[in-house]
Design a protein around this motif. Structure first.
Motif, PDB file in Angstrom:
ATOM      1  N   HIS A 306       0.828  -1.211   0.000  1.00  6.22           N
ATOM      2  CA  HIS A 306       0.000   0.000   0.000  1.00  6.22           C
ATOM      3  C   HIS A 306       0.863   1.262   0.000  1.00  6.22           C
ATOM      4  O   HIS A 306       0.529   2.243  -0.682  1.00  6.22           O
ATOM      5  N   SER A 307       1.955   1.257   0.730  1.00  3.45           N
ATOM      6  CA  SER A 307       2.845   2.419   0.729  1.00  3.45           C
ATOM      7  C   SER A 307       3.380   2.686  -0.668  1.00  3.45           C
ATOM      8  O   SER A 307       3.485   3.843  -1.100  1.00  3.45           O
ATOM      9  N   SER A 308       3.718   1.611  -1.374  1.00  8.16           N
ATOM     10  CA  SER A 308       4.192   1.758  -2.746  1.00  8.16           C
ATOM     11  C   SER A 308       3.082   2.300  -3.648  1.00  8.16           C
ATOM     12  O   SER A 308       3.328   3.145  -4.519  1.00  8.16           O
ATOM     13  N   LEU A 309       1.847   1.833  -3.414  1.00 10.98           N
ATOM     14  CA  LEU A 309       0.718   2.276  -4.237  1.00 10.98           C
ATOM     15  C   LEU A 309       0.468   3.773  -4.091  1.00 10.98           C
ATOM     16  O   LEU A 309       0.352   4.491  -5.096  1.00 10.98           O
ATOM     17  N   VAL A 310       0.373   4.261  -2.864  1.00  9.93           N
ATOM     18  CA  VAL A 310       0.009   5.667  -2.662  1.00  9.93           C
ATOM     19  C   VAL A 310       1.124   6.614  -3.088  1.00  9.93           C
ATOM     20  O   VAL A 310       0.867   7.803  -3.337  1.00  9.93           O
ATOM     21  N   SER A 311       2.348   6.112  -3.184  1.00  7.53           N
ATOM     22  CA  SER A 311       3.429   6.966  -3.685  1.00  7.53           C
ATOM     23  C   SER A 311       3.468   6.982  -5.204  1.00  7.53           C
ATOM     24  O   SER A 311       4.163   7.808  -5.803  1.00  7.53           O
ATOM     25  N   ASN A 312       2.721   6.079  -5.830  1.00  9.06           N
ATOM     26  CA  ASN A 312       2.744   5.965  -7.289  1.00  9.06           C
ATOM     27  C   ASN A 312       1.525   6.573  -7.968  1.00  9.06           C
ATOM     28  O   ASN A 312       1.602   6.978  -9.132  1.00  9.06           O
ATOM     29  N   VAL A 313       0.380   6.606  -7.288  1.00 12.68           N
ATOM     30  CA  VAL A 313      -0.851   7.073  -7.929  1.00 12.68           C
ATOM     31  C   VAL A 313      -1.370   8.324  -7.227  1.00 12.68           C
ATOM     32  O   VAL A 313      -1.112   8.538  -6.043  1.00 12.68           O
ATOM     33  N   ASN A 314      -2.109   9.132  -7.969  1.00 15.93           N
ATOM     34  CA  ASN A 314      -2.620  10.392  -7.437  1.00 15.93           C
ATOM     35  C   ASN A 314      -4.082  10.273  -7.018  1.00 15.93           C
ATOM     36  O   ASN A 314      -4.928  11.046  -7.436  1.00 15.93           O
ATOM     37  N   LEU A 315      -4.369   9.273  -6.185  1.00 22.58           N
ATOM     38  CA  LEU A 315      -5.700   9.131  -5.613  1.00 22.58           C
ATOM     39  C   LEU A 315      -5.610   9.237  -4.100  1.00 22.58           C
ATOM     40  O   LEU A 315      -4.556   8.997  -3.503  1.00 22.58           O
ATOM     41  N   SER A 355      -4.774   3.470 -19.185  1.00 29.28           N
ATOM     42  CA  SER A 355      -3.715   2.460 -19.107  1.00 29.28           C
ATOM     43  C   SER A 355      -2.554   2.964 -18.267  1.00 29.28           C
ATOM     44  O   SER A 355      -1.848   2.179 -17.622  1.00 29.28           O
ATOM     45  N   ASP A 356      -2.358   4.285 -18.239  1.00 26.61           N
ATOM     46  CA  ASP A 356      -1.293   4.876 -17.435  1.00 26.61           C
ATOM     47  C   ASP A 356      -1.503   4.556 -15.956  1.00 26.61           C
ATOM     48  O   ASP A 356      -0.563   4.172 -15.247  1.00 26.61           O
ATOM     49  N   TYR A 357      -2.732   4.715 -15.482  1.00 26.69           N
ATOM     50  CA  TYR A 357      -3.028   4.430 -14.073  1.00 26.69           C
ATOM     51  C   TYR A 357      -2.804   2.947 -13.777  1.00 26.69           C
ATOM     52  O   TYR A 357      -2.183   2.591 -12.770  1.00 26.69           O
ATOM     53  N   GLN A 358      -3.298   2.087 -14.629  1.00 28.87           N
ATOM     54  CA  GLN A 358      -3.172   0.653 -14.401  1.00 28.87           C
ATOM     55  C   GLN A 358      -1.700   0.218 -14.452  1.00 28.87           C
ATOM     56  O   GLN A 358      -1.281  -0.675 -13.707  1.00 28.87           O
ATOM     57  N   TYR A 359      -0.925   0.869 -15.289  1.00 24.92           N
ATOM     58  CA  TYR A 359       0.517   0.596 -15.331  1.00 24.92           C
ATOM     59  C   TYR A 359       1.173   1.004 -14.015  1.00 24.92           C
ATOM     60  O   TYR A 359       2.031   0.278 -13.478  1.00 24.92           O
ATOM     61  N   LYS A 360       0.777   2.157 -13.480  1.00 23.08           N
ATOM     62  CA  LYS A 360       1.347   2.618 -12.208  1.00 23.08           C
ATOM     63  C   LYS A 360       0.954   1.689 -11.063  1.00 23.08           C
ATOM     64  O   LYS A 360       1.745   1.459 -10.135  1.00 23.08           O
ATOM     65  N   VAL A 361      -0.262   1.172 -11.097  1.00 21.95           N
ATOM     66  CA  VAL A 361      -0.681   0.194 -10.098  1.00 21.95           C
ATOM     67  C   VAL A 361       0.217  -1.040 -10.168  1.00 21.95           C
ATOM     68  O   VAL A 361       0.687  -1.560  -9.146  1.00 21.95           O
ATOM     69  N   ALA A 362       0.466  -1.502 -11.384  1.00 20.89           N
ATOM     70  CA  ALA A 362       1.312  -2.687 -11.564  1.00 20.89           C
ATOM     71  C   ALA A 362       2.731  -2.432 -11.062  1.00 20.89           C
ATOM     72  O   ALA A 362       3.325  -3.295 -10.392  1.00 20.89           O
ATOM     73  N   GLN A 363       3.267  -1.265 -11.380  1.00 22.00           N
ATOM     74  CA  GLN A 363       4.601  -0.916 -10.905  1.00 22.00           C
ATOM     75  C   GLN A 363       4.641  -0.855  -9.385  1.00 22.00           C
ATOM     76  O   GLN A 363       5.593  -1.312  -8.742  1.00 22.00           O
ATOM     77  N   ALA A 364       3.587  -0.291  -8.790  1.00 20.71           N
ATOM     78  CA  ALA A 364       3.524  -0.148  -7.334  1.00 20.71           C
ATOM     79  C   ALA A 364       3.475  -1.514  -6.655  1.00 20.71           C
ATOM     80  O   ALA A 364       4.160  -1.746  -5.648  1.00 20.71           O
ATOM     81  N   ILE A 365       2.660  -2.424  -7.178  1.00 19.92           N
ATOM     82  CA  ILE A 365       2.558  -3.759  -6.586  1.00 19.92           C
ATOM     83  C   ILE A 365       3.891  -4.491  -6.709  1.00 19.92           C
ATOM     84  O   ILE A 365       4.360  -5.133  -5.754  1.00 19.92           O
ATOM     85  N   THR A 366       4.515  -4.387  -7.866  1.00 22.06           N
ATOM     86  CA  THR A 366       5.812  -5.037  -8.073  1.00 22.06           C
ATOM     87  C   THR A 366       6.858  -4.509  -7.103  1.00 22.06           C
ATOM     88  O   THR A 366       7.553  -5.275  -6.429  1.00 22.06           O
ATOM     89  N   ASN A 367       6.981  -3.181  -7.018  1.00 21.52           N
ATOM     90  CA  ASN A 367       7.969  -2.587  -6.119  1.00 21.52           C
ATOM     91  C   ASN A 367       7.646  -2.882  -4.659  1.00 21.52           C
ATOM     92  O   ASN A 367       8.551  -3.105  -3.840  1.00 21.52           O
ATOM     93  N   GLY A 368       6.346  -2.876  -4.328  1.00 20.97           N
ATOM     94  CA  GLY A 368       5.944  -3.182  -2.959  1.00 20.97           C
ATOM     95  C   GLY A 368       6.315  -4.592  -2.557  1.00 20.97           C
ATOM     96  O   GLY A 368       6.754  -4.845  -1.427  1.00 20.97           O
ATOM     97  N   LEU A 369       6.159  -5.538  -3.480  1.00 21.70           N
ATOM     98  CA  LEU A 369       6.532  -6.927  -3.199  1.00 21.70           C
ATOM     99  C   LEU A 369       8.052  -7.080  -3.073  1.00 21.70           C
ATOM    100  O   LEU A 369       8.543  -7.819  -2.214  1.00 21.70           O
ATOM    101  N   ILE A 370       8.793  -6.383  -3.931  1.00 15.93           N
ATOM    102  CA  ILE A 370      10.253  -6.443  -3.829  1.00 15.93           C
ATOM    103  C   ILE A 370      10.712  -5.932  -2.470  1.00 15.93           C
ATOM    104  O   ILE A 370      11.551  -6.540  -1.795  1.00 15.93           O
ATOM    105  N   ASN A 371      10.137  -4.813  -2.041  1.00  9.49           N
ATOM    106  CA  ASN A 371      10.481  -4.270  -0.721  1.00  9.49           C
ATOM    107  C   ASN A 371      10.082  -5.236   0.398  1.00  9.49           C
ATOM    108  O   ASN A 371      10.821  -5.392   1.382  1.00  9.49           O
TER     109      ASN A 371
END
Length: 374
Positions: A306-315, A355-371
């Motif tokens: 979730h921390s990765s998500l909120v730093s990636n998307v503007n919601l 698609s930009d938003y959905q791409y950012k969600v995917a990036q956020a989930i990936t980075n969040g899992l790596i962390n």
């Protein structure tokens, strides 16, 4: 006796007429009403005896989808809810909500496109200013102003920020940086990618709903299941690009029970289970993203992703919340359920469908899992 026969005939005739009167109607998709009562119950069925799901207050705007027995159907917390129609007043502007969204995207303003990944968005035109977020190659923004080697851009949430011009397709030539061939070093204002891989990890992605279960229905009749499917496809690809072994609970538009979703995850040596959803609420102003977890062992996964998500998307950030959802309770692996925005909020929906938003969600989930795993 004659009177009784006539009376019986009259009653029978009235009952016959009642059978011909339709009991179900359909309101315009996305039609909005205003609550006129001080407090209004939202019930699980169109009946005064049905379970109360929640309460609305006077002045709240609600969106309805069909009418039945004097009740109108809406969504409350992702569930189907019913409201007595006589407590509602039609709003003055009842044009389809998607029209409102469309008008916000038809402006013809000069734009800039980011050309590097992990570019900082700053509060001012210099690297000494604090970062308020990051952006990625291909992201496009409306250009507000240019100062030296920096562009001020308009962000999706209505605020403004500054990006280094040499990391865009409109590099300036007024500063000290050579602009013809940008060299992205540690101090070029792109965030340093610390690397990380998901190789060796089994990740289960669970696209919510499907088939005869559309999930929530948003503005303009948008189905939650459709947005979840397109988002999941991008998430799965990003995870695989990072080296993960990805299992998907459903690969098409068909129904699968919560027990089956959990069983799929439990049949693998799963390291993390992520269920993807979009939210709905009858009050149009409710918006934002949230992440749910069930047990304490899931908390760290929820926090990291979730921390990765909120730093990636503007919601709007609605935080992480503990809820004992069945699909989470039944899954052995660390598991979370993500609500990626409200399809009943015009701003959220305008973002979610890109698609930009959905791409950012995917990036956020990936980075969040790596962390999380590191």
């Amino acid at each position: 006796m004659r009177f009784l026969r006539n009376f019986s005939f009259s009653i029978g005739f009235l009952l016959f007429l009642l059978l011909l009167i339709p009991t179900t109607g359909h309101a315009q998709e996305g039609q909005t009403y205003e609550v006129s009562s001080a407090v209004l119950n939202v019930r699980s069925e169109p009946s005064n005896n049905a379970e109360i799901l929640g309460l609305l207050s006077k002045g709240n705007n609600v969106m309805v989808f069909q009418e039945k027995y004097g009740w109108v159907q809406t969504y409350y917390g992702g569930q189907v809810g019913w409201i007595a129609k006589h407590h509602l007043i039609p709003t003055t502007n009842n044009q389809p909500a998607n029209d409102n969204v469309a008008t916000t995207t038809t402006q013809t303003l000069e734009s800039v496109t980011i050309t590097a990944n992990g570019v900082n968005i700053r509060t001012g035109p210099d690297t000494s200013y604090s970062s308020i977020g990051s952006t990625y190659a291909g992201d496009t923004y409306h250009l507000v102003a240019t100062e030296g080697d920096w562009h001020q851009v308009s962000l999706a949430n209505g605020s403004k920020g500054w990006v280094a011009s040499w990391l865009t397709d409109k590099a300036t030539t007024t500063g000290n940086t050579t602009q013809s061939t940008p060299v992205h070093t540690v101090d070029d204002d792109s965030t340093v990618n610390t690397g990380g891989s998901l190789a060796g990890y089994n990740i289960v992605i669970d696209p919510g709903h499907g088939g005869n279960d559309p999930g929530a229905i948003g503005l303009g009749g948008v189905y939650e299941k459709d947005l979840v499917s397109s988002t999941s496809d991008i998430v799965v690809q990003q995870l695989r690009d990072a080296g993960a072994d990805v299992i998907v609970t459903r690969l098409g538009d068909y129904y699968i029970s919560l027990d089956e979703r959990a069983q799929i995850s439990n049949s693998y040596n799963t390291d993390a289970f992520i269920s993807l959803h979009y939210n709905a609420f009858p009050i149009l102003g409710v918006q934002g993203v949230s992440t749910y977890y069930s047990s304490d062992t899931d908390h760290q996964l929820a926090q990291s992703v979730h921390s990765s998500l909120v730093s990636n998307v503007n919601l709007n950030n609605r935080g992480i919340i503990q809820e004992h959802y069945k699909v989470l309770r039944s899954t052995y692996a660390p598991s979370i359920l993500m609500e990626l925005g409200f399809i009943t909020n015009p701003y959220d929906l305008s973002m979610i469908q890109t698609s930009d938003y959905q791409y950012k969600v995917a990036q956020a989930i990936t980075n969040g899992l790596i962390n999380y795993f590191n």
